[in-house]
Design a protein around this motif. Sequence first.
Motif, PDB file in Angstrom:
ATOM      1  N   THR A 175      37.677  31.524  27.374  1.00 17.42           N
ATOM      2  CA  THR A 175      37.175  32.721  28.059  1.00 17.42           C
ATOM      3  C   THR A 175      35.868  33.215  27.447  1.00 17.42           C
ATOM      4  O   THR A 175      35.233  34.124  28.002  1.00 17.42           O
ATOM      5  CB  THR A 175      38.208  33.858  27.991  1.00 17.42           C
ATOM      6  N   ASN A 195      34.987  39.472  28.454  1.00 14.10           N
ATOM      7  CA  ASN A 195      35.946  38.372  28.408  1.00 14.10           C
ATOM      8  C   ASN A 195      36.193  37.860  29.828  1.00 14.10           C
ATOM      9  O   ASN A 195      37.326  37.724  30.280  1.00 14.10           O
ATOM     10  CB  ASN A 195      37.258  38.852  27.785  1.00 14.10           C
ATOM     11  N   GLY A 196      35.111  37.585  30.545  1.00 15.80           N
ATOM     12  CA  GLY A 196      35.217  37.173  31.932  1.00 15.80           C
ATOM     13  C   GLY A 196      34.024  36.351  32.363  1.00 15.80           C
ATOM     14  O   GLY A 196      33.180  35.970  31.551  1.00 15.80           O
ATOM     15  N   VAL A 219      32.361  30.080  31.198  1.00 14.88           N
ATOM     16  CA  VAL A 219      32.503  31.371  30.531  1.00 14.88           C
ATOM     17  C   VAL A 219      31.329  32.256  30.909  1.00 14.88           C
ATOM     18  O   VAL A 219      30.307  31.784  31.408  1.00 14.88           O
ATOM     19  CB  VAL A 219      32.586  31.214  28.995  1.00 14.88           C
ATOM     20  N   SER A 257      38.087  38.413  35.011  1.00 11.43           N
ATOM     21  CA  SER A 257      38.251  38.747  33.606  1.00 11.43           C
ATOM     22  C   SER A 257      39.687  38.452  33.224  1.00 11.43           C
ATOM     23  O   SER A 257      40.575  38.407  34.083  1.00 11.43           O
ATOM     24  CB  SER A 257      37.903  40.214  33.321  1.00 11.43           C
ATOM     25  N   TRP A 258      39.901  38.255  31.929  1.00  8.00           N
ATOM     26  CA  TRP A 258      41.210  37.822  31.457  1.00  8.00           C
ATOM     27  C   TRP A 258      41.685  38.721  30.317  1.00  8.00           C
ATOM     28  O   TRP A 258      40.883  39.284  29.568  1.00  8.00           O
ATOM     29  CB  TRP A 258      41.139  36.373  30.984  1.00  8.00           C
TER      30      TRP A 258
END
Length: 243
Positions: free
Chosen positions: A159, A91-92, A181, A101-102
Amino acid sequence: MSEPTDLVTPPADVTVAEGTKRGTATAKIPSRVQTAIARRMAEVRATVPTWTASVDADVEELTVGLPGGVQFVDAVVRATGLALRRHERVNGAWRDGKLESWTQANVALAVDLDGESIVLPTIQDAGGQSLAGIAARRAELQQKAREGALRAPDSAGPTFALIDGGPDGPDRFDAIMPPGVGAALAVGAPRRRPWVIGDSIQPRHVVTLTLTADHRAIYPSHGGAFLRSLAGLLEDPRDVLDA
């Protein structure tokens, strides 16, 4: 020396009636959106080192357990959000020489507008929304996309990207990541296939999930673990269907 007739590029939006080895040719000027998509996709291919990997998932229980008003892709979006929560690296993205990353999984869902263009509205916090909430938001975004009513907030902050081939699409395909993304998931059409359960082979609905990832940010170990988690959520869909 004159150029062969079948190599001459006709003017845009003009039908060439002269006989060629390829028959009658028609050239069309792409829209500004189509041109922008083509440019961005070419830039990604040229500048981002990617790898792809696929897994098959038995989605028989999921397909029969979907509540009314919910489509298969809605469940995949929710499962993707849940899996991204477990695998933050996926997710980054690679940004300006840094790994970002988030914690919130915002899934950009590709919408094909009758083959003329593709838009990517974003479902915010896919891992934190209910399945019904995701289904309602997906339907709303698709309607707005078809009406040309999408606004910047509708596509803000992705993301991760998900490209669904639909029930009439290919069994397997690779996705090109949109800019911004680090990974994109291509979802093939669920098909009835032979599947090993215990010591027997049974016909089950199976879907192929193919991940395309930026190798600078996401290694096969990260992507492989994510795909296994996602497949597990779809095969045992209690967490996907609950809430």
